[in-house]
Design a protein around this motif. Structure first.
Motif, PDB file in Angstrom:
ATOM      1  N   LEU A  40      60.005  35.240  45.142  1.00  0.00           N
ATOM      2  CA  LEU A  40      59.467  35.373  46.494  1.00  0.00           C
ATOM      3  C   LEU A  40      58.578  34.180  46.822  1.00  0.00           C
ATOM      4  CD1 LEU A  40      58.879  36.838  49.146  1.00  0.00           C
ATOM      5  CD2 LEU A  40      57.134  38.187  47.923  1.00  0.00           C
ATOM      6  N   ILE A  70      63.151  46.016  44.278  1.00  0.00           N
ATOM      7  CA  ILE A  70      62.181  44.917  44.368  1.00  0.00           C
ATOM      8  C   ILE A  70      62.921  43.586  44.484  1.00  0.00           C
ATOM      9  CG2 ILE A  70      60.315  43.694  43.186  1.00  0.00           C
ATOM     10  CD1 ILE A  70      59.583  46.350  41.840  1.00  0.00           C
ATOM     11  N   LYS A  71      63.951  43.403  43.670  1.00  0.00           N
ATOM     12  CA  LYS A  71      64.728  42.163  43.727  1.00  0.00           C
ATOM     13  C   LYS A  71      65.321  41.946  45.114  1.00  0.00           C
ATOM     14  CE  LYS A  71      66.170  41.945  38.873  1.00  0.00           C
ATOM     15  NZ  LYS A  71      67.330  42.056  37.946  1.00  0.00           N
ATOM     16  N   MET A 106      64.452  43.260  48.018  1.00  0.00           N
ATOM     17  CA  MET A 106      63.420  43.075  49.034  1.00  0.00           C
ATOM     18  C   MET A 106      62.780  41.696  48.928  1.00  0.00           C
ATOM     19  SD  MET A 106      60.012  45.383  49.786  1.00  0.00           S
ATOM     20  CE  MET A 106      60.954  46.892  49.974  1.00  0.00           C
ATOM     21  N   PHE A 107      62.427  41.284  47.715  1.00  0.00           N
ATOM     22  CA  PHE A 107      61.698  40.023  47.527  1.00  0.00           C
ATOM     23  C   PHE A 107      62.595  38.793  47.648  1.00  0.00           C
ATOM     24  CE2 PHE A 107      57.664  41.333  44.992  1.00  0.00           C
ATOM     25  CZ  PHE A 107      57.445  42.379  45.871  1.00  0.00           C
ATOM     26  N   GLY A 133      65.267  40.058  51.479  1.00  0.00           N
ATOM     27  CA  GLY A 133      64.715  40.617  52.707  1.00  0.00           C
ATOM     28  C   GLY A 133      63.849  39.623  53.451  1.00  0.00           C
ATOM     29  N   SER A 137      58.641  41.827  55.204  1.00  0.00           N
ATOM     30  CA  SER A 137      58.885  43.090  54.508  1.00  0.00           C
ATOM     31  C   SER A 137      58.594  42.953  53.016  1.00  0.00           C
ATOM     32  CB  SER A 137      60.328  43.555  54.733  1.00  0.00           C
ATOM     33  OG  SER A 137      61.250  42.673  54.137  1.00  0.00           O
ATOM     34  N   ALA A 138      58.914  41.785  52.437  1.00  0.00           N
ATOM     35  CA  ALA A 138      58.633  41.562  51.021  1.00  0.00           C
ATOM     36  C   ALA A 138      57.134  41.582  50.747  1.00  0.00           C
ATOM     37  CB  ALA A 138      59.238  40.232  50.579  1.00  0.00           C
ATOM     38  N   GLY A 169      56.035  45.098  50.780  1.00  0.00           N
ATOM     39  CA  GLY A 169      56.356  45.776  49.533  1.00  0.00           C
ATOM     40  C   GLY A 169      55.406  45.408  48.419  1.00  0.00           C
ATOM     41  N   HIS A 170      55.072  44.131  48.335  1.00  0.00           N
ATOM     42  CA  HIS A 170      54.115  43.675  47.326  1.00  0.00           C
ATOM     43  C   HIS A 170      52.748  44.305  47.575  1.00  0.00           C
ATOM     44  CE1 HIS A 170      51.985  40.001  45.277  1.00  0.00           C
ATOM     45  NE2 HIS A 170      51.874  41.116  44.576  1.00  0.00           N
ATOM     46  N   GLY A 224      58.598  47.334  54.813  1.00  0.00           N
ATOM     47  CA  GLY A 224      58.647  46.990  53.395  1.00  0.00           C
ATOM     48  C   GLY A 224      57.673  47.798  52.569  1.00  0.00           C
TER      49      GLY A 224
END
Length: 231
Positions: free
Chosen positions: A60, A123-124, A126-127, A130, A134-135, A138-139, A205
């Motif tokens: 990311l 996670i993969k 999204m990061f 995405g 959004s990433a 999520g983080h 995210g």
């Protein structure tokens, strides 16, 4: 457009209302309901998550164009890898399990729950695929849920007679640094706030990650403490 402070207040409320922050699995750890056999099951699943996370986060960091954001992400990556002189964090977790006689399987060698695979794959995706917003959301969820997670695990691990001050270093360390991790990702997310569209992506995210984590902890609870009754 929602002011930034109001946005974070609402985001915090939404994330903290999910099972990624409080759930029966965390409560079982705090209440001393986790056995060594439970740790054997838990450790392999959790290890895949924490071992792969810094690598995915580095991906990311590579994707973002804003150096300020990259700097904040890099802080967490370096922290998870032990900083300049410390031990890599997943190695510390191995040491916390060793006195209990729990040897964690190498990556790819364990029988992973579907929810564990879904979490890491999520996670993969999204990061690495995405939107950046959004990433980062999520983080943010991962870090916001980190302190209650670690605090719960510490309460359980410290009850095992085999645990020592040295073996509990993983938990002591994270009880101290998780707040910094939240501050770093907060600063990163703040760089992309300001527009309603960005806020929507961040929240999307954040809540998607909360669902992945909630499913993960629910599955571990079912596999350990609340094992299905067989005829």
């Amino acid at each position: 457009m929602q002011p930034t402070e109001e946005f974070f207040d609402a985001l915090n409320r939404d994330v903290k209302a999910t099972e990624c922050v409080e759930n029966p699995f965390f409560a079982a750890f705090r209440n001393g309901e986790i056995t060594v056999e439970d740790v054997k099951v838990f450790a392999d699943q959790y290890y895949l998550y924490i071992r792969t996370f810094p690598q995915i986060l580095a991906g990311l960091s590579h994707r973002v164009e804003d150096e300020k954001i990259r700097k904040e992400l890099a802080k967490t990556i370096v922290s998870e890898l032990g900083g300049s002189e410390g031990e890599i964090h997943f190695r510390l977790f191995e040491k916390s399990c060793a006195p209990l006689g729990v040897k964690i399987a190498d990556i790819g060698e364990a029988d992973y729950l579907p929810e564990t695979v879904a979490l890491v794959d999520g996670i993969k995706k999204m990061f690495l695929e995405g939107s950046i917003e959004s990433a980062l959301g999520g983080h943010y969820t991962i870090e916001l849920s980190g302190l209650p997670m670690i605090a719960s695990f510490y309460e359980g691990f410290r009850l095992f007679p085999e645990s020592t001050v040295e073996s509990l270093e993983y938990f002591y360390l994270h009880l101290l640094i998780e707040r910094e991790h939240v501050e770093w990702i907060h600063d990163a997310v703040e760089q992309v706030t300001g527009a309603d569209e960005a806020h929507a992506e961040i929240r999307k995210g954040a809540l998607e990650m909360a669902a992945l984590l909630g499913n993960f902890w629910r599955a571990l609870y079912a596999k350990t403490v609340k094992q299905p009754v067989t005829a």
